[in-house]
Write a protein that holds these residues in place. Structure first.
Motif, PDB file in Angstrom:
ATOM      1  N   ALA B 194      13.774  -4.299  45.295  1.00 45.82           N
ATOM      2  CA  ALA B 194      15.134  -3.760  45.138  1.00 45.82           C
ATOM      3  C   ALA B 194      15.203  -2.706  44.044  1.00 45.82           C
ATOM      4  CB  ALA B 194      16.101  -4.892  44.816  1.00 45.82           C
ATOM      5  N   LEU B 195      14.196  -2.701  43.168  1.00 44.83           N
ATOM      6  CA  LEU B 195      14.245  -1.791  42.008  1.00 44.83           C
ATOM      7  C   LEU B 195      13.445  -0.506  42.216  1.00 44.83           C
ATOM      8  CD1 LEU B 195      13.747  -4.470  39.207  1.00 44.83           C
ATOM      9  CD2 LEU B 195      15.878  -3.316  39.793  1.00 44.83           C
ATOM     10  N   ILE B 196      12.857  -0.342  43.419  1.00 42.69           N
ATOM     11  CA  ILE B 196      11.976   0.828  43.590  1.00 42.69           C
ATOM     12  C   ILE B 196      12.543   1.832  44.600  1.00 42.69           C
ATOM     13  CG2 ILE B 196       9.848  -0.223  42.780  1.00 42.69           C
ATOM     14  CD1 ILE B 196       9.053  -0.820  45.634  1.00 42.69           C
ATOM     15  N   SER B 197      13.841   1.832  44.770  1.00 43.44           N
ATOM     16  CA  SER B 197      14.584   2.874  45.512  1.00 43.44           C
ATOM     17  C   SER B 197      14.026   3.174  46.901  1.00 43.44           C
ATOM     18  CB  SER B 197      14.584   4.199  44.734  1.00 43.44           C
ATOM     19  OG  SER B 197      14.957   4.007  43.443  1.00 43.44           O
ATOM     20  N   GLY B 198      13.646   2.141  47.614  1.00 45.13           N
ATOM     21  CA  GLY B 198      13.206   2.357  48.998  1.00 45.13           C
ATOM     22  C   GLY B 198      11.775   2.842  49.126  1.00 45.13           C
ATOM     23  N   LEU B 199      11.073   3.024  48.008  1.00 45.02           N
ATOM     24  CA  LEU B 199       9.667   3.437  48.098  1.00 45.02           C
ATOM     25  C   LEU B 199       8.826   2.230  48.488  1.00 45.02           C
ATOM     26  CD1 LEU B 199       9.316   5.507  44.767  1.00 45.02           C
ATOM     27  CD2 LEU B 199       9.749   6.395  47.060  1.00 45.02           C
ATOM     28  N   THR B 200       7.663   2.482  49.088  1.00 39.08           N
ATOM     29  CA  THR B 200       6.771   1.356  49.388  1.00 39.08           C
ATOM     30  C   THR B 200       6.152   0.889  48.071  1.00 39.08           C
ATOM     31  OG1 THR B 200       4.859   2.787  49.700  1.00 39.08           O
ATOM     32  CG2 THR B 200       6.179   2.329  51.660  1.00 39.08           C
ATOM     33  N   PRO B 201       5.841  -0.396  47.933  1.00 39.68           N
ATOM     34  CA  PRO B 201       5.240  -0.871  46.672  1.00 39.68           C
ATOM     35  C   PRO B 201       3.956  -0.129  46.329  1.00 39.68           C
ATOM     36  CG  PRO B 201       5.975  -2.727  47.993  1.00 39.68           C
ATOM     37  CD  PRO B 201       6.133  -1.516  48.859  1.00 39.68           C
ATOM     38  N   ASP B 202       3.157   0.205  47.366  1.00 44.18           N
ATOM     39  CA  ASP B 202       1.893   0.919  47.099  1.00 44.18           C
ATOM     40  C   ASP B 202       2.162   2.282  46.479  1.00 44.18           C
ATOM     41  OD1 ASP B 202       0.462  -1.148  48.070  1.00 44.18           O
ATOM     42  OD2 ASP B 202      -0.003  -0.243  50.021  1.00 44.18           O
ATOM     43  N   TYR B 203       3.144   2.999  47.056  1.00 44.83           N
ATOM     44  CA  TYR B 203       3.414   4.328  46.528  1.00 44.83           C
ATOM     45  C   TYR B 203       4.104   4.237  45.169  1.00 44.83           C
ATOM     46  CZ  TYR B 203       4.802   9.074  45.840  1.00 44.83           C
ATOM     47  OH  TYR B 203       4.951  10.310  45.280  1.00 44.83           O
ATOM     48  N   ALA B 204       5.008   3.261  45.028  1.00 49.55           N
ATOM     49  CA  ALA B 204       5.682   3.094  43.726  1.00 49.55           C
ATOM     50  C   ALA B 204       4.658   2.790  42.630  1.00 49.55           C
ATOM     51  CB  ALA B 204       6.719   1.981  43.822  1.00 49.55           C
ATOM     52  N   ALA B 205       3.590   2.078  43.005  1.00 54.45           N
ATOM     53  CA  ALA B 205       2.537   1.765  42.032  1.00 54.45           C
ATOM     54  C   ALA B 205       1.868   3.062  41.558  1.00 54.45           C
ATOM     55  CB  ALA B 205       1.501   0.835  42.663  1.00 54.45           C
ATOM     56  N   ILE B 206       1.604   3.955  42.500  1.00 53.62           N
ATOM     57  CA  ILE B 206       0.993   5.242  42.121  1.00 53.62           C
ATOM     58  C   ILE B 206       1.938   6.024  41.206  1.00 53.62           C
ATOM     59  CG2 ILE B 206       0.134   7.456  43.028  1.00 53.62           C
ATOM     60  CD1 ILE B 206      -0.668   5.959  45.570  1.00 53.62           C
ATOM     61  N   ARG B 207       3.226   6.029  41.583  1.00 49.70           N
ATOM     62  CA  ARG B 207       4.220   6.756  40.769  1.00 49.70           C
ATOM     63  C   ARG B 207       4.234   6.229  39.329  1.00 49.70           C
ATOM     64  NH1 ARG B 207       5.500  11.177  41.759  1.00 49.70           N
ATOM     65  NH2 ARG B 207       7.135  10.938  40.199  1.00 49.70           N
ATOM     66  N   LEU B 208       4.204   4.902  39.221  1.00 44.71           N
ATOM     67  CA  LEU B 208       4.242   4.295  37.884  1.00 44.71           C
ATOM     68  C   LEU B 208       3.005   4.672  37.080  1.00 44.71           C
ATOM     69  CD1 LEU B 208       5.661   0.751  38.690  1.00 44.71           C
ATOM     70  CD2 LEU B 208       6.692   2.423  37.138  1.00 44.71           C
ATOM     71  N   LEU B 209       1.858   4.631  37.748  1.00 43.53           N
ATOM     72  CA  LEU B 209       0.617   4.958  37.047  1.00 43.53           C
ATOM     73  C   LEU B 209       0.589   6.431  36.632  1.00 43.53           C
ATOM     74  CD1 LEU B 209      -1.804   3.384  36.158  1.00 43.53           C
ATOM     75  CD2 LEU B 209      -2.970   3.960  38.272  1.00 43.53           C
ATOM     76  N   GLU B 210       1.251   7.268  37.441  1.00 40.83           N
ATOM     77  CA  GLU B 210       1.285   8.701  37.116  1.00 40.83           C
ATOM     78  C   GLU B 210       2.380   9.041  36.095  1.00 40.83           C
ATOM     79  OE1 GLU B 210      -0.528  11.430  40.521  1.00 40.83           O
ATOM     80  OE2 GLU B 210       1.359  10.508  41.119  1.00 40.83           O
ATOM     81  N   GLY B 211       3.089   8.012  35.648  1.00 38.77           N
ATOM     82  CA  GLY B 211       4.045   8.237  34.556  1.00 38.77           C
ATOM     83  C   GLY B 211       5.468   8.518  34.980  1.00 38.77           C
ATOM     84  N   ASP B 212       5.919   7.936  36.111  1.00 38.12           N
ATOM     85  CA  ASP B 212       7.311   8.115  36.538  1.00 38.12           C
ATOM     86  C   ASP B 212       8.221   7.325  35.596  1.00 38.12           C
ATOM     87  OD1 ASP B 212       9.825   7.954  37.811  1.00 38.12           O
ATOM     88  OD2 ASP B 212       8.909   8.335  39.755  1.00 38.12           O
ATOM     89  N   GLU B 213       8.857   8.043  34.681  1.00 36.90           N
ATOM     90  CA  GLU B 213       9.645   7.384  33.633  1.00 36.90           C
ATOM     91  C   GLU B 213      10.901   6.720  34.187  1.00 36.90           C
ATOM     92  OE1 GLU B 213      10.361  10.245  30.582  1.00 36.90           O
ATOM     93  OE2 GLU B 213       8.256  10.257  29.956  1.00 36.90           O
ATOM     94  N   ASN B 214      11.521   7.333  35.207  1.00 36.51           N
ATOM     95  CA  ASN B 214      12.750   6.767  35.784  1.00 36.51           C
ATOM     96  C   ASN B 214      12.487   5.383  36.371  1.00 36.51           C
ATOM     97  OD1 ASN B 214      14.152   9.025  35.123  1.00 36.51           O
ATOM     98  ND2 ASN B 214      13.944   9.985  37.134  1.00 36.51           N
ATOM     99  N   LEU B 215      11.385   5.317  37.126  1.00 32.48           N
ATOM    100  CA  LEU B 215      11.026   4.053  37.787  1.00 32.48           C
ATOM    101  C   LEU B 215      10.687   2.993  36.737  1.00 32.48           C
ATOM    102  CD1 LEU B 215      10.782   3.057  40.657  1.00 32.48           C
ATOM    103  CD2 LEU B 215       8.418   3.856  40.723  1.00 32.48           C
ATOM    104  N   ALA B 216       9.902   3.394  35.742  1.00 26.32           N
ATOM    105  CA  ALA B 216       9.508   2.453  34.689  1.00 26.32           C
ATOM    106  C   ALA B 216      10.746   1.971  33.923  1.00 26.32           C
ATOM    107  CB  ALA B 216       8.535   3.133  33.736  1.00 26.32           C
ATOM    108  N   HIS B 217      11.689   2.890  33.685  1.00 29.34           N
ATOM    109  CA  HIS B 217      12.888   2.547  32.940  1.00 29.34           C
ATOM    110  C   HIS B 217      13.720   1.512  33.710  1.00 29.34           C
ATOM    111  CE1 HIS B 217      16.321   3.017  30.337  1.00 29.34           C
ATOM    112  NE2 HIS B 217      17.091   3.214  31.407  1.00 29.34           N
TER     113      HIS B 217
END
Lengths: 146, 660
Positions: B194-217
């Motif tokens: 519910a917290l990853i705005s419709g992204l797949t968990p796999d892709y959200a994981a990449i975003r987080l690792l690449e430093g997506d501050e909004n998602l991490a916040h």
């Protein structure tokens, strides 16, 4: 196609002629603009004289560097000739517009500024050289001597 | 009725806006340089029973957005849930474009690749096997030439066909360490979808690792500890990010290797010309030469048109006198409408010609080189080289120029550029120069106009230098800019650009200038009984109140009123002069006959108009982009100060050399 072969020598020499004429016109335009009388029918034009000297310098650079590496002559020569042609057309348009303005105002139209312009003579001299040097440039760029 | 929402994404300057115009049959300004689109443009197209809503996104090299315009593109791709994404790829530079493809594929949205400029690729000796590319990546690939409308129908058919289907069989092969870390984060995210705005968990994981501050916040705000991100050493995360990038580049290289072949050792004419046109010594003088000719031509070529229009408006004004409409109506139509608006319209040809010449330079790809050659100079004085693109756009209108600063990454660079842009002489100021330079400098009018534009550039550069040294004591960020290939500008495309830009000017002329001139006419008429435009009218009183402020510059009260109303829009300056100097003679004759006006005062006035207050619209955009009243006020005050000081210097030196 190799640019190191004859008959490019003719084009090379023609570029040198154009460079010389351009520089002479540039110096005279600049000198007349600064108040030095040359006796030649060249209009006084300080910025225009500087631009002619710039184009002359580009062509001369190509000629000097082209002695060791003809490819450099093609690069600089093509750019210099292209600038002469573009600015020559611009000069023609400017003179044409000025002539129309004078005619509207019912004043005498003196085309002397046009026939004495270094850009016009430079462009006229560049016309026969441009297709040849363009062909060499594009020929080289298709896997030739470069 | 089937409805599809389609996003056009891709690297900067690959032809997204050109494709958008072709698809939607609309006109959005395009340019042969990056950064033309800084926000999302939307249009529609019908194809059979399907309605496509097409969004043109700003260009971005990756989804790790650095600049505000890249953030807009990234957010649209990640959060707007489009039905289809069309990635436009520059066929002449396919490998670098495929880096973004590897990221888009991971999002999991149905996707189509449009290989644009396939004709240029062929000319460059690049052979692309579109079918092989399609099989390798697992998505439809269509060759197009957006500027000629080639391949558009096939592209639409492919976009409709992939809607709702899973595309993309090619995936990036990450190292074992990266895969393990991503799996760890992905497993954690599966419990918090519910917290990853419709992204797949796999892709959200990449975003987080690449430093997506909004998602991490978002995850941190729920007091969650994200595995790897919150538990690993930052140095290790940097190493993982590097590994991800290398893997992506490797994938792009592999795809290119199997689908693209090109003749080895081929050098393009563009590269050869660039060695001269961007030469350290010749580059800037060549640019100045083009500018000088552009302004000579603008002035000379517009004079016959302006003379014709002046005669036309003069005849109209004369014929009004005999219609018996009454003194007030006749004065309004003759002095207000024809004297004001008509005078401004007389200068429309010069604006159209300048737009045509700028379009020719822009379409040829030369303006991008101008930014490149100026970078060396600008870096040395503290301005980002990329800032020169917004500054160049400022020659047309300051409003889009200020919006174009969104392509700048650092806030300091943006603020410095925004403060500098109003010094770039927009088209609206040109009528003032053409009018006064034509009257007081005759055959040298073109050169005077050229020097005013150069003065504007120098004022912008000086401002940047001062603010960089005094306020933002940091180094400008490095400038990396892709130079587009030279293209022969077509008269048709340049004429189209000229028409659309000129039409915008005319629309402003129809609304803002008419309103401004109307106000000036009313103020010049009231109170009833006074002579029109006299010192006793409200306009005269206003002008006389402000006149002492401008006494050192030698401006008459009519000129001062022009400046006051020029704040609404710079076109109103000439309109006001036309209204206030209105009489039996033309505006040019009236100005030439004014004993208080001479070459030095006229030059000082032109310098003041060039540099003083930006118009209301520009000021609004400055506030919007800066988000601060303080900086908006600084931009405003700085402009007035610079204008006054430089106009005074010009007046003093000019009086010594030229007289009044």
């Amino acid at each position: 196609m190799s640019i190191h072969r004859f008959p490019h020598t003719n084009l090379y020499l023609w570029t040198a002629v154009i460079a010389t004429v351009t520089i002479i016109f540039g110096l005279v335009s600049l000198g007349t603009g600064l108040g030095i009388e040359s006796g030649l029918p060249v209009p006084a034009d300080i910025p225009g004289g500087c631009i002619l000297l710039l184009i002359g310098a580009i062509l001369i650079t190509g000629i000097i560097e082209g002695r060791k590496d003809r490819a450099r002559w093609v690069q600089y020569g093509y750019t210099g000739l292209l600038l002469l042609l573009i600015f020559g057309v611009c000069t023609l348009l400017i003179a044409g517009a000025q002539a129309i303005s004078l005619m509207i105002e019912g004043e005498f139209t003196d085309m002397g500024t046009l026939t004495g312009s270094g850009f016009i003579w430079g462009a006229i001299l560049a016309i026969p050289a441009y297709p040849g040097i363009r062909r060499i440039l594009f020929g080289c760029s298709q896997g030739g001597a470069f | 009725m089937n409805e599809i929402r389609l996003l056009l994404a891709g690297n900067p300057n690959v032809g997204k806006t050109t494709l958008f115009n072709s698809l939607c049959g609309v006109y959005q300004h395009t340019g042969n340089y990056p950064g033309v689109t800084v926000d999302i443009k939307e249009g529609t197209r019908k194809s059979g029973d399907t309605t496509l809503t097409i969004c043109d996104l700003p260009g971005t090299y990756s989804l790790s957005a650095f600049t505000p315009d890249e953030q807009v593109a990234r957010d649209a791709l990640l959060t707007s849930h489009p039905d289809v994404v069309v990635q436009i790829i520059d066929s002449t530079n396919i490998e670098r474009n495929l880096f973004l493809t590897t990221q888009l594929l991971e999002i999991g949205i149905p996707m189509v690749i449009a290989l644009n400029m396939s004709d240029l690729a062929e000319q460059s000796g690049i052979s692309i096997d579109a079918d092989c590319l399609s099989r390798t990546i697992g998505i439809p690939v269509v060759s197009i030439v957006a500027s000629q409308g080639r391949g558009i129908e096939a592209l639409i058919a492919s976009a409709i066909a992939v809607q709702g289907k899973k595309t993309g069989t090619c995936s990036v092969q990450y190292s074992q360490t990266v895969t393990e870390r991503l799996t760890g984060i992905s497993t954690f995210l599966q419990e918090h979808t519910a917290l990853i705005s419709g992204l797949t968990p796999d892709y959200a994981a990449i975003r987080l690792l690449e430093g997506d501050e909004n998602l991490a916040h978002r995850l941190h705000s729920e007091d969650l500890t994200i595995p790897v991100i919150d538990t690993c050493d930052p140095a290790e995360i940097d190493r993982l990010i590097q590994e991800i990038m290398i893997a992506r580049y490797k994938t792009a290289e592999q795809i290119t290797g199997c689908a693209v072949s090109c003749s080895i050792g081929r050098v393009m004419p563009t590269d050869l010309l660039d060695q001269v046109l961007t030469h350290p010594w010749f580059g800037i003088p060549i640019f100045l030469s083009f500018m000088w000719f552009a302004f000579q031509l603008t002035f000379s070529a517009s004079v016959p048109f302006a003379a014709g229009l002046e005669v036309l408006f003069g005849t109209m004004s004369d014929s009004l006198q005999g219609l018996g409409l009454g003194p007030t109506v006749t004065s309004f139509l003759s002095d207000g409408v024809i004297g004001g608006v008509g005078t401004v319209f007389s200068f429309v040809p010069s604006i159209f010609i300048m737009f045509l010449l700028l379009s020719l330079l822009e379409d040829s790809g030369y303006l991008a080189r101008a930014a490149f050659v100026m970078d060396r100079l600008m870096q040395s004085i503290g301005l980002h080289g990329r800032s020169f693109i917004p500054l160049l756009i400022g020659f047309g209108c300051n409003v889009p120029a200020i919006m174009a600063t969104r392509t700048l990454q650092s806030r300091a660079d943006r603020i410095i550029t925004i403060i500098s842009i109003p010094f770039m002489s927009c088209a609206a100021r040109l009528p003032v120069y053409v009018l006064l330079a034509g009257i007081f400098f005759g055959a040298h009018a073109g050169t005077v106009i050229f020097f005013l534009y150069v003065l504007g550039i120098l004022a912008a550069i000086g401002t940047a230098l001062l603010f960089r040294r005094m306020v933002f004591c940091d180094e400008p960020s490095p400038f990396i800019m892709e130079l587009p290939p030279y293209r022969s500008p077509t008269v048709k495309a340049a004429a189209l650009h000229m028409w659309h830009r000129g039409r915008e000017y005319l629309q402003r002329a129809g609304i803002v200038i008419f309103g401004g001139v109307l106000v000036v006419w009313i103020l010049a008429t009231l109170p009833f009984g006074v002579e029109y435009g006299s010192a006793d009218s409200i306009a005269g009183i206003l002008g006389h109140i402000a006149e002492p402020l401008f006494a050192p510059l030698g401006f008459t009260w009519q000129l001062v009123v022009g400046l006051i109303f020029g704040f609404i829009a710079k076109e109103v300056v000439v309109g006001s002069l036309g209204t206030l100097y209105g009489g039996e003679d033309s505006l040019a004759s009236s100005l030439a006959a004014d004993p208080a006006l001479g070459p030095a005062t006229a030059l000082a006035y032109m310098v003041f108009v060039l540099l003083y207050l930006p118009c209301v619209a520009t000021l609004g955009v400055i506030k919007q982009e800066m988000g601060s009243w303080k900086w908006t006020g600084i931009a405003l005050g700085w402009g007035i100060l610079v204008a006054f000081v430089l106009a005074f210097i010009v007046k003093v030196i000019g009086t010594i050399i030229l007289g009044v």
